[in-house]
Design an enzyme around this catalytic site. Structure first.
Site, mmCIF file in Angstrom:
data_model
loop_
_atom_site.group_PDB
_atom_site.id
_atom_site.type_symbol
_atom_site.label_atom_id
_atom_site.label_comp_id
_atom_site.label_asym_id
_atom_site.label_seq_id
_atom_site.Cartn_x
_atom_site.Cartn_y
_atom_site.Cartn_z
ATOM 1 C CG HIS A 172 -1.602 0.774 1.436
ATOM 2 N ND1 HIS A 172 -2.647 0.978 1.512
ATOM 3 C CD2 HIS A 172 -1.988 2.082 1.810
ATOM 4 C CE1 HIS A 172 -3.511 2.427 1.952
ATOM 5 N NE2 HIS A 172 -2.775 2.558 2.130
ATOM 6 C CB CYS A 200 -7.133 17.219 -0.463
ATOM 7 S SG CYS A 200 -7.420 18.550 -0.134
ATOM 8 C CG ASN A 222 -3.861 5.854 -1.379
ATOM 9 O OD1 ASN A 222 -5.408 6.372 -0.546
ATOM 10 N ND2 ASN A 222 -3.794 4.980 -0.293
HETATM 11 ZN ZN ZN Z 1 -3.107 4.999 3.416
#
Ligand code: ZN
Length: 294
Positions: A203, A236, A245
């Site tokens: 991730h 943002c 991500n």
């Molecule tokens: Zn994350």
């Protein structure tokens, strides 16, 4: 074949200022499914007062399409989150801790050891209630407060989560500090300790522009499961730090170019990112949504 876990509806939206309705979230998830996405981190069972954007977890799960081939995940950070999750039909609990004491004390008001102790019980209870449980280890590639996080600490937390009954582990680069050589090293140490049959996912955040480079490094080290968010949602520009991500359609384009299957339709993913950009009322970070398919 790459297995994508789309985290836009959770990790992405959680970091966006604009509040998104349950209907729009459901529409986003329907579009993602239509584009071939099968694993979706859809909700978070976090305190609604702390994260109002995620307050509608139960409501959203009720209206999502029920299909055997779709797996919905929900973030669980505590016992109270577990209790909420067990009252829903969410498939997979994403049980999360970070692996840095400074980060964890600031965000969860407990040390990593305390968190792992408590969450091990949460995992055991999730498993005995017939939920799938994935262990997610944050700050696995570095901590903004402590710097380097020793890989032994990550391996120890993973071992305890696996002992408690997790069927998969995801290593998360929470604040985008990983580099590709480090990813290869951590992944190979992981496989050395737990074997290649362990379902390991990665991730990454694109905070410092290395999202795709790190995904490629993970792929070359043998990983086939990656989290990403549509449009690179989450970074943002009005937040103090952009923390989006790795972008789903950019990652799919990379794998497509290398002849590696992801099971998704790139054009539909791009259309979804463009639709979402309109909903968010701000430019999203994805590159393919600007460049188009050559
Ligand atoms: Zn994350």
């Amino acid at each position: 074949m790459i297995e994508i876990c789309e985290v836009g509806p959770r990790d992405g939206l959680q970091n966006e200022k604009k509040m998104i309705s349950t209907e729009t979230k459901a529409e986003l998830i329907a579009k993602l499914i239509d584009a071939g996405i099968r694993n979706i981190e859809a909700v978070s069972f976090v305190n609604p007062k702390v994260v109002p954007q995620m307050a509608d977890a139960e409501e959203l799960l009720k209206v999502l399409p029920k299909r055997k081939d779709i797996r919905y995940g929900g973030l669980v950070l505590s016992r109270s989150g577990l209790e909420r999750a067990l009252r829903t039909d969410v498939h997979l609990l994403h049980v999360v801790t970070t692996t840095s004491d400074s980060f964890n004390l600031r965000n969860a008001k407990r040390s990593v050891n305390q968190a792992v102790d408590e969450l091990s019980k949460v995992i055991q209870e999730g498993v005995s209630s017939h939920k799938g449980v994935a262990g997610v280890l944050g700050t696995a590639f570095g901590c903004p407060f402590e710097g380097e996080v020793p890989v032994e600490r990550v391996l120890t937390a993973a071992e305890r989560f696996l002992d408690a009954g997790c069927t998969e582990i995801t290593l998360a680069d929470t604040t985008g500090m990983a580099n590709p050589l480090q990813v290869q090293k951590v992944v190979s140490e992981f496989y050395n300790q737990f074997g290649k049959d362990l379902s390991l996912g990665l991730h990454f955040h694109n905070t410092r522009g290395l999202g795709l480079a790190n995904i490629l490094a993970g792929y070359q080290a043998g990983v086939r499961r990656f989290d990403s968010s549509i449009g690179g949602l989450g970074g943002c520009p009005f937040a103090p730090k952009a923390v989006g991500n790795a972008c789903t359609e950019d990652m799919v384009n990379m794998f497509n170019g290398m002849g590696i299957e992801t099971g998704t339709d790139l054009d539909k993913l791009i259309q979804t990112a463009l639709w979402l950009e309109n909903e968010m009322e701000r430019p999203l970070d994805g590159m393919m949504m600007k460049a188009g398919i050559a």
